[in-house]
Write a protein that holds these residues in place. Structure first.
Motif, PDB file in Angstrom:
ATOM      1  N   TYR A 242      41.364  38.830  43.307  1.00  0.00           N
ATOM      2  CA  TYR A 242      40.037  37.990  43.687  1.00  0.00           C
ATOM      3  C   TYR A 242      39.031  37.530  43.201  1.00  0.00           C
ATOM      4  N   LEU A 243      39.036  37.451  41.438  1.00  0.00           N
ATOM      5  CA  LEU A 243      38.104  36.778  40.227  1.00  0.00           C
ATOM      6  C   LEU A 243      38.793  35.151  40.483  1.00  0.00           C
TER       7      LEU A 243
ATOM      8  N   ARG B  54      31.728  34.834  43.086  1.00  0.00           N
ATOM      9  CA  ARG B  54      32.099  35.243  41.537  1.00  0.00           C
ATOM     10  C   ARG B  54      31.484  35.279  40.644  1.00  0.00           C
ATOM     11  N   SER B  55      30.196  35.292  41.176  1.00  0.00           N
ATOM     12  CA  SER B  55      29.596  35.900  40.029  1.00  0.00           C
ATOM     13  C   SER B  55      29.395  36.908  40.960  1.00  0.00           C
TER      14      SER B  55
ATOM     15  N   GLU C  60      30.959  30.274  44.083  1.00  0.00           N
ATOM     16  CA  GLU C  60      30.004  30.335  43.073  1.00  0.00           C
ATOM     17  C   GLU C  60      29.310  31.773  42.666  1.00  0.00           C
TER      18      GLU C  60
ATOM     19  N   ALA D  89      39.283  32.722  43.046  1.00  0.00           N
ATOM     20  CA  ALA D  89      37.522  32.091  43.209  1.00  0.00           C
ATOM     21  C   ALA D  89      37.846  31.292  42.766  1.00  0.00           C
ATOM     22  N   GLU D  90      38.248  31.436  40.879  1.00  0.00           N
ATOM     23  CA  GLU D  90      38.129  30.288  39.777  1.00  0.00           C
ATOM     24  C   GLU D  90      38.842  29.189  39.920  1.00  0.00           C
TER      25      GLU D  90
END
Length: 82
Positions: free
Chosen positions: A38-39, A13-14, A10, A42-43
Motif C-alpha cells: 500500500y505504501l 503515506r504518513s 500524504e 501511495a508513493e
C-alpha cells in the motif's frame, strides 16, 4: 488523479509509515508486507502528481508583444493638400 487530493495521499503515506513501524515492533511480518504494498502504491500516486505538475508548468519564452514590435511611430513630413 485530482491534485487537490495530494494532502490526503500524504496523510495516508504518513499513516502507513507509522503502521509499518508498529508492525515491525510487534513482529507482524505478514502485516508489514501488505502495508509495504500500500505504501508503494501511495508513493507512486504522489510521484504521478509531481510529474503531472511538472509537465503542466508554463514556461514564458519571452515572446515580444505587438506593442513591443509596433510601438515605434514614424513622423512623415507635412505635405501640402492640393
Amino acid at each position: 488523479m485530482d491534485p487537490g487530493q495530494r494532502p490526503r495521499l500524504e496523510e495516508i503515506r504518513s499513516n502507513l509509515i507509522a503502521r509499518i513501524a508498529e508492525a515491525e515492533r510487534e513482529g507482524w511480518l505478514g502485516e508489514i508486507e501488505g502495508l509495504n504494498i500500500y505504501l508503494a502504491a501511495a508513493e507512486q500516486k504522489l510521484a504521478q502528481l509531481d510529474e503531472r505538475a511538472r509537465r503542466a508548468t508554463t514556461i514564458h519564452l519571452g515572446m515580444p508583444s505587438f506593442l513591443d514590435i509596433a510601438g515605434r511611430t514614424a513622423t512623415l513630413p507635412n505635405r501640402k493638400q492640393p
